[in-house]
Write a protein that holds these residues in place. Sequence first.
Motif, mmCIF file in Angstrom:
data_model
loop_
_atom_site.group_PDB
_atom_site.id
_atom_site.type_symbol
_atom_site.label_atom_id
_atom_site.label_comp_id
_atom_site.label_asym_id
_atom_site.label_seq_id
_atom_site.Cartn_x
_atom_site.Cartn_y
_atom_site.Cartn_z
ATOM 1 N N GLN A 65 0.807 -1.218 0.000
ATOM 2 C CA GLN A 65 0.000 0.000 0.000
ATOM 3 C C GLN A 65 0.840 1.269 0.000
ATOM 4 O O GLN A 65 0.310 2.357 -0.217
ATOM 5 C CB GLN A 65 -0.914 -0.007 1.231
ATOM 6 C CG GLN A 65 -1.837 -1.221 1.273
ATOM 7 C CD GLN A 65 -2.641 -1.290 2.556
ATOM 8 O OE1 GLN A 65 -2.912 -0.282 3.178
ATOM 9 N NE2 GLN A 65 -3.015 -2.493 2.956
ATOM 10 N N HIS A 66 2.129 1.145 0.248
ATOM 11 C CA HIS A 66 3.016 2.305 0.295
ATOM 12 C C HIS A 66 4.451 1.816 0.092
ATOM 13 O O HIS A 66 4.768 0.678 0.483
ATOM 14 C CB HIS A 66 2.895 3.019 1.656
ATOM 15 C CG HIS A 66 3.717 4.261 1.774
ATOM 16 N ND1 HIS A 66 3.334 5.452 1.192
ATOM 17 C CD2 HIS A 66 4.902 4.503 2.389
ATOM 18 C CE1 HIS A 66 4.240 6.380 1.458
ATOM 19 N NE2 HIS A 66 5.207 5.816 2.189
ATOM 20 N N PRO A 67 5.320 2.602 -0.552
ATOM 21 C CA PRO A 67 5.139 3.988 -1.015
ATOM 22 C C PRO A 67 4.362 4.056 -2.327
ATOM 23 O O PRO A 67 4.443 3.154 -3.152
ATOM 24 C CB PRO A 67 6.578 4.465 -1.204
ATOM 25 C CG PRO A 67 7.360 3.228 -1.471
ATOM 26 C CD PRO A 67 6.707 2.142 -0.697
ATOM 27 N N GLY A 68 3.659 5.152 -2.483
ATOM 28 C CA GLY A 68 2.874 5.374 -3.687
ATOM 29 C C GLY A 68 3.527 6.411 -4.584
ATOM 30 O O GLY A 68 4.688 6.771 -4.416
ATOM 31 N N ALA A 69 2.746 6.906 -5.521
ATOM 32 C CA ALA A 69 3.271 7.886 -6.470
ATOM 33 C C ALA A 69 3.485 9.244 -5.831
ATOM 34 O O ALA A 69 4.339 10.024 -6.249
ATOM 35 C CB ALA A 69 2.319 8.014 -7.658
#
Length: 776
Positions: free
Chosen positions: A639-643
């Motif tokens: 779920q993380h890291p994202g954009a």
Amino acid sequence: MSRPPRTRPLALAAIALVAGLVVGLNELDRLLPAAALLSIGAGLAAVLLRRPGLLIVATLLAIGTGGLIAGVVAEEQARADCRAGWSSGASVRVSGLAIGFLPADERGSVRFRPLSPAENDGCRWSGSLRVWTEGPVRPGAIYELTGTWQPSRRPGRWPRPPDRRGWITAKRVTLVQPPGFREHPFLYSRGVLAERLWHTYPRRWAPLAQALVLGQRETISPELYRRIARAGLAHLLAISGLHVGILAAAIFALARTARIGPRNAHLLTAALTFTYVLLIGAPASAVRAALMVSLWTLTRLAGRASSAFDVLGFTALCLLLVRPWSVLEPGFQLSFAGAAAVGYAYTEARRWRRLRRMPAIGRLAAISVVTSTATILLVAPITATHFGRITPAAVVGNLAAMPLLTLAMPALFLSALLTPWPELAAWPADAAIVVLNGIDLLARLLSGFSWGSIEIARPAALPALAYALLLVFGTHAFYGAWQRRRFILVVGLLVAAAVTWPAARARLAVNHLTVYVLDVGQGDAIAVATPKRHWLLVDSGPSYGDFNAGAQRVVPFLREHGARRLVALLTSHPDLDHVGGAPAVLDALEVERVIGSDRPTGQVGELALLRSIANGSSRWLHAGAGDTLRVDGVDLLFQHPGAIVPENEGATNAYSLVFRLQYGSFRMLFTGDVAGDVEDRLSVESADELRAQVLKVSHHGSASSTSRLFLSRVQPELAVISVGRSNLYGHPSPRLLLRLAARGIETRRTDRQGTLVIEAWKDGSWRLSSAAESGW
């Protein structure tokens, strides 16, 4: 070729007593009625049928039943021990008589004999108490101790005696009464000798001199101890049969030189040997050797021959009747197994015709090799079970170490006797240092070979016993029992079934997921065993100074549990407290893939990890929001890291991997060291994907993470915190603990409970256990 010597009755009696004690100490008292009826029935049958063989069986059954009763009583006494009522991290205050020595400005673990029931009314003490403190501590002195109770870090397959189930980390040690010769003559004398040896030898060699003369190992550095252990020479640091034998031989020779008659020389040797054993605290190996010397002396004076196995069995009976818990301790097992192997191999090797034709030096070298090899083979399951390693280097090392120790002991003892006159003591001390340096160089050389010390998974009791039986029957087959082919075939099949059954049972068992939150100090390392026993590792613990959690905690744990290959090593972020042990893991195990964040930082830990990957065969993969990994029905949803780049983009914690482990209806959320602002953003953007029964609390319980909003989204039933004891950061934060308590979330910490074990099933049910809870 001669057959092996016939087993003697006292040896059989000792084996029966050992079997009964092991059953009783493992809380199998429900077998007591059946054992009693069986022994009574065998006794009646022996009397009615007048069969000597049945009488022997009945006697052995009765001894085994007595051992079972003694084991049950010892285990019940251990449950009434004061330490049974102490929870992890509890504040304790107790008065104790110091048994060990610790010089000023030195820290170490020292044994005390408690004198009061501490804060529990009606409790009793069994054995000594280990205390981690700073010197000076003098044997024979009485101290008042104030500190916190720390249970043993790692769960064990066998019950532990009370003095090995934890220790006190002392905050204050106050001298109540100085040591006195009248009150405790042996402790007082030990303290005086330890103090003088400490000042007679240079700082580098003083701990080794104390260990070899007095059995005091409190001041030996972990590095030196590991080096000697990897070389297979750890027995040199214990006062064993070799030390006592050298001393007894020297006393007898000096007595005869002084023209003391044989009878009086024998009696003087036995008396002084026992005095020395009492002076060093009467460890099991030294007591065994002293008893054997005394029995040999008595048989010589009586003019009768004695069986080595009978003598060994009698000494085992004496020790176990006084100290029932000794049967489960490695010192007792190694001492008696080693003595049996040495006695048997030496006696048989001397009868070989080929050896008789050799020159004296060649014959001595050949007998030494045979004896050393036999000893290593017989004690291999013991060292593997207790220490997770076998040491082939000991076969070679003992050939050089034994002569060196034989040379060192007279100089060490002479320097100890001359310590009241420092100028005179310096002469033998200098000579001893030369030999000690040789032992250290030998340990350095042998520990440098990859084959010298092999770490293996700790075997269960059944495979270890099967190995010992196979070795015994193989020896008998070598001496002619091979003619009974059907008998040997049946034994071989039973041994093979015993060895393979644990692995087969694991495969046939009901599948479930197991998560191990390892106690690695101030850092993270979490091992995941899938239902089909494939392994994932999330972080690998810290590395600082001479401590490497990967090499000293993670790899031994994985090997002990049968892991030889990792499907994936996930690095939440590149801080040293999370990836410091990764190179050691990659070097020791086959790792299919290494998964990390796609945000490079250039930190020392990250560079070391990348170098290890480049030198190996593991694949380096990046993971981010939306990626998944599936192994045996276990899903890892990242779920993380994202954009979106976090606001605090300069902090490596902000790029920590956040993922949910899902197995059926069970969910566990991993957060690394992710910052609070990231958790809050995820709470808004991915609220439904955060819910989990178990939460790995971020950043070791920092106050800046795990907010109320985040907890309201996750709704965990259990929060686990990986944190080091007495860390400098104040983790976990009291504010965080209050937030968890306010929501009724069960909280467990590795600094108090040790390694945490979470077992989960597809229906969402789960079960928690810990090192602290499994120590009894």
